[in-house]
Design a protein around this motif. Structure first.
Motif, PDB file in Angstrom:
ATOM      1  N   GLY A 172       0.833  -1.204   0.000  1.00 39.42           N
ATOM      2  CA  GLY A 172       0.000   0.000   0.000  1.00 39.42           C
ATOM      3  C   GLY A 172       0.860   1.244   0.000  1.00 39.42           C
ATOM      4  N   VAL A 173       0.182   2.393  -0.055  1.00 39.68           N
ATOM      5  CA  VAL A 173       0.868   3.686  -0.108  1.00 39.68           C
ATOM      6  C   VAL A 173       0.302   4.559   0.995  1.00 39.68           C
ATOM      7  CG1 VAL A 173       1.457   5.664  -1.563  1.00 39.68           C
ATOM      8  CG2 VAL A 173       0.987   3.448  -2.638  1.00 39.68           C
ATOM      9  N   ARG A 174       1.164   5.114   1.804  1.00 41.49           N
ATOM     10  CA  ARG A 174       0.706   5.952   2.922  1.00 41.49           C
ATOM     11  C   ARG A 174       0.957   7.435   2.676  1.00 41.49           C
ATOM     12  NH1 ARG A 174       1.590   2.143   8.022  1.00 41.49           N
ATOM     13  NH2 ARG A 174      -0.316   0.985   7.648  1.00 41.49           N
ATOM     14  N   TRP A 192      17.049  17.388   4.160  1.00 45.93           N
ATOM     15  CA  TRP A 192      17.929  16.358   3.598  1.00 45.93           C
ATOM     16  C   TRP A 192      17.263  15.490   2.532  1.00 45.93           C
ATOM     17  CZ3 TRP A 192      17.182  17.002   8.897  1.00 45.93           C
ATOM     18  CH2 TRP A 192      16.237  16.172   9.499  1.00 45.93           C
ATOM     19  N   TRP A 193      15.972  15.704   2.272  1.00 46.04           N
ATOM     20  CA  TRP A 193      15.327  14.865   1.257  1.00 46.04           C
ATOM     21  C   TRP A 193      15.617  15.362  -0.158  1.00 46.04           C
ATOM     22  CZ3 TRP A 193      14.649  10.556   3.276  1.00 46.04           C
ATOM     23  CH2 TRP A 193      14.086  10.381   4.537  1.00 46.04           C
ATOM     24  N   ALA A 194      16.047  14.449  -0.998  1.00 45.12           N
ATOM     25  CA  ALA A 194      16.288  14.781  -2.402  1.00 45.12           C
ATOM     26  C   ALA A 194      15.076  14.425  -3.251  1.00 45.12           C
ATOM     27  CB  ALA A 194      17.511  14.029  -2.917  1.00 45.12           C
ATOM     28  N   ALA A 195      14.302  13.402  -2.817  1.00 47.17           N
ATOM     29  CA  ALA A 195      13.112  12.982  -3.561  1.00 47.17           C
ATOM     30  C   ALA A 195      12.157  12.303  -2.585  1.00 47.17           C
ATOM     31  CB  ALA A 195      13.492  12.003  -4.669  1.00 47.17           C
ATOM     32  N   ASN A 213       0.172  11.525  -0.991  1.00 48.63           N
ATOM     33  CA  ASN A 213      -0.068  12.955  -1.209  1.00 48.63           C
ATOM     34  C   ASN A 213       0.261  13.414  -2.623  1.00 48.63           C
ATOM     35  OD1 ASN A 213       1.065  12.165   1.420  1.00 48.63           O
ATOM     36  ND2 ASN A 213       0.260  14.126   2.085  1.00 48.63           N
ATOM     37  N   ASN A 214       1.375  12.895  -3.186  1.00 47.55           N
ATOM     38  CA  ASN A 214       1.721  13.342  -4.540  1.00 47.55           C
ATOM     39  C   ASN A 214       1.442  12.272  -5.600  1.00 47.55           C
ATOM     40  OD1 ASN A 214       3.881  11.722  -3.843  1.00 47.55           O
ATOM     41  ND2 ASN A 214       5.477  13.214  -4.331  1.00 47.55           N
ATOM     42  N   GLY A 215       0.760  11.201  -5.181  1.00 44.04           N
ATOM     43  CA  GLY A 215       0.227  10.265  -6.166  1.00 44.04           C
ATOM     44  C   GLY A 215       1.132   9.129  -6.596  1.00 44.04           C
ATOM     45  N   TRP A 223       9.897   8.471 -10.399  1.00 47.04           N
ATOM     46  CA  TRP A 223       9.781   9.423  -9.295  1.00 47.04           C
ATOM     47  C   TRP A 223      11.119   9.942  -8.806  1.00 47.04           C
ATOM     48  CZ3 TRP A 223       5.198  11.370  -7.507  1.00 47.04           C
ATOM     49  CH2 TRP A 223       4.056  10.793  -8.076  1.00 47.04           C
ATOM     50  N   ASP A 224      12.185   9.319  -9.227  1.00 50.54           N
ATOM     51  CA  ASP A 224      13.502   9.769  -8.787  1.00 50.54           C
ATOM     52  C   ASP A 224      14.518   9.208  -9.767  1.00 50.54           C
ATOM     53  OD1 ASP A 224      15.494  10.905  -7.233  1.00 50.54           O
ATOM     54  OD2 ASP A 224      15.555   9.277  -5.755  1.00 50.54           O
TER      55      ASP A 224
END
Ligand SMILES: *[C@@H]1O[C@H](CO)[C@@H](O)[C@H](O)[C@H]1NC(C)=O
Ligand SMILES: *[C@@H]1O[C@H](CO)[C@@H](O)[C@H](O)[C@H]1NC(C)=O
Ligand SMILES: *[C@@H]1O[C@H](CO)[C@@H](O)[C@H](O)[C@H]1NC(C)=O
Length: 515
Positions: A264-266, A277-280, A285-287, A318-319
């Protein structure tokens, strides 16, 4: 006096960071891989690895496996949480059917795999033997194994799911073999290195041990995707570079959560997702949909160059990032130890304090039991489940915590329990208090995995209760004991007890500051 000195000496020698006496001991005939993590030939061009976690046996899981086939991944590394049904036989059949009996599928334990671990262990061992991978792997299957497959070195750890000296294992495993490409994998997270609801359950030590070796860090647990920039210290959240191209070296690496294997996706948490620090990132929320990270090594004729991308089952990317390795350039492992790094930090005049952790488990049967709330008397039970309801509470006792930590340095404390059953029709609300000390009881409405059966539930922070125990024990030579009572405000829930499998007993995870 003499006794005191000996105890103090032993405490000083052992140091404050060790995991205490593992209640959970492996039997002498439990399987161990005794191969050598090496590979006889150079890595082939375009070696592709699928990096995934949290899979289950759903239609989406099949689509993720289709993606693995379509992209021609040479092998897969699964960062824990297999089928979610406690069904090791079906799980193995599922991999066999979708990817093939001889597909190199490497896997490490997750919190959903604990209840029937011996079954999963058997599946892992059989697959490795079929492939001959046991000749290239060393250690305890799914808990602490280092492998070299097709010239790619990876260390798998059960940190957060099994007590043990995981940091030491990783340091040793990564420091013993020279390889341009190294990867660490485990299931769980520190809260700051995921973007959803997970609490800290591994410590920073494992992240930074892998970073010192320049090893990529592949985790799961949270059902979303998040990948850091190049980090020069995980515990201090130090970003070394935000460049699109990643240059790995001893002391610098990236970590990701690839927990979208099919379960699943949360949602993301707004505060966590905005950490610098997040690059991707990808969450509901963004599908983003279910998918995996694919990394291809030895590209464009350069054995130290790689390209990675996260693709979901809708075919969306996505990345994307390139990685260059400067790891072990002289064909020997770079000797950057924790002590050297601390010395450098000291020379720079930086803050030397570290967050460290210890974990203690219920160590015997009589330290976890049910009692009647009305009379306060112990309920005799031969049941392996500890059940909390309107009439009965559960008492847990954790003994011999490390004595030398000052109460003021304690940072956080969580109990982890293997949840067996939960009422779904009522709002689950438990209360956790201590019969000793002045700390207020803590309400437990945190819905880890929605109180899902047969996974580990983590309590809210119980630091005040633990601090009370430290204050009460101050000046003594025996480490403090922490006693908690878990009672129900609404509904009925049960947890695994020490018997019959001590590996499933409750554990107390404490973080503290060490300067
Ligand atoms: C590696 O992949 C590149 C890009 O897809 C391709 O041009 C090249 O032929 C491949 N090399 C080998 C040996 O498969
Ligand atoms: C899963 O796939 C099967 C076969 O394609 C289909 O019959 C079934 O309806 C699907 N289930 C769901 C929940 O989509
Ligand atoms: C709790 O005790 C009361 C009174 O004995 C009883 O009526 C009730 O059914 C009990 N609840 C549970 C969940 O066993």
């Amino acid at each position: 006096m003499r006794h005191f000195l000996i105890v103090a000496l032993i405490a000083a020698l052992l140091g404050p960071a060790l995991a205490l006496g593992p209640a959970c001991q492996r039997s002498a005939d439990a399987p161990v891989f005794t191969g050598e993590p090496s590979w006889p030939s150079p890595m082939k061009a375009n070696l592709t690895i699928a990096l995934l976690g949290d899979v289950a046996m759903r239609n989406e899981s099949v689509l993720v496996f289709d993606l693995i086939k379509r992209r021609g991944a040479d092998f897969a590394i699964h960062a824990g949480d297999f089928d979610y049904d406690n069904d090791p036989e079906s799980w193995e059949q599922f991999i066999d059917r979708e990817l093939g009996e001889y597909y190199p599928y490497f896997a490490v334990i997750g919190n959903h795999d604990q209840l029937r671990w011996s079954g999963y262990e058997k599946g892992i061992v059989n697959r490795m033997r079929r492939l001959g991978a046991d000749n290239h792997c060393k250690g305890v299957p799914g808990i602490s194994t280092v492998c070299n497959w097709e010239g790619f070195l990876f260390a798998m750890s059960g940190v957060g799911c099994r007590l043990g000296d995981h940091e030491e294992f990783l340091e040793e495993a990564l420091g013993s073999y020279a390889n341009p490409w190294k990867l660490c994998t485990w299931h769980k997270n520190q809260r700051m290195y995921q973007i959803g609801g997970k609490l800290s359950t591994t410590g920073y030590g494992v992240y930074d041990a892998c970073r010192r070796a320049g090893a990529l860090i592949h985790t799961g647990h949270e059902h979303s995707y998040s990948r850091t920039h190049l980090m020069s210290n995980f515990e201090k959240y130090a970003v070394a570079s935000t460049d699109r191209d990643i240059h790995l070296s001893a002391g610098r690496t990236i970590a990701w959560v690839s927990g979208l294997g099919g379960r699943g996706v949360r949602d993301w948490n707004e505060d966590l997702v905005s950490n610098p620090w997040w690059a991707a990132v990808g969450a509901s929320n963004n599908g983003i949909q279910e998918g995996a990270l694919f990394c291809t090594f030895n590209i464009h004729g350069d054995p130290r160059r790689a390209f990675c991308e996260f693709e979901d089952i809708a075919g969306r990317i996505w990345d994307q990032f390139q990685v260059f390795s400067h790891v072990d350039p002289h064909g020997v492992p770079a000797p950057q130890s924790r002590l050297e790094e601390e010395l450098e930090t000291r020379n720079r005049g930086d803050d030397l304090c570290r967050t460290r952790q210890f974990e203690v488990q219920v160590m015997r049967q009589k330290d976890n039991y049910i009692f009647d709330r009305a009379s306060g008397t112990r309920v005799l039970t031969r049941d392996a489940a500890l059940t909390v309801d309107e009439n009965q509470s559960v008492r847990l006792i954790f003994r011999d915590l490390p004595a030398e930590i000052p109460a003021g340095d304690l940072l956080s404390a969580h109990i982890q329990l293997l949840g067996l059953e939960s009422d779904q029709h009522e709002l689950p609300l438990l209360r956790i208090g201590s019969p000793v000390g002045a700390a207020e009881p803590v309400a437990w409405s945190y819905e880890d995995e929605e109180w899902e059966a047969s996974t580990v539930w983590t309590t809210p922070d119980l630091i005040d209760i633990v601090r009370d125990a430290y204050i009460a024990a101050e000046g003594g030579i025996i480490g403090p004991s922490v006693t908690v009572d878990i009672s129900s405000v609404f509904g009925r829930r049960s947890f695994a007890a020490f018997e019959p499998d001590m590996c499933l007993a409750a554990s107390l995870y404490v973080e503290y500051r060490s300067c």
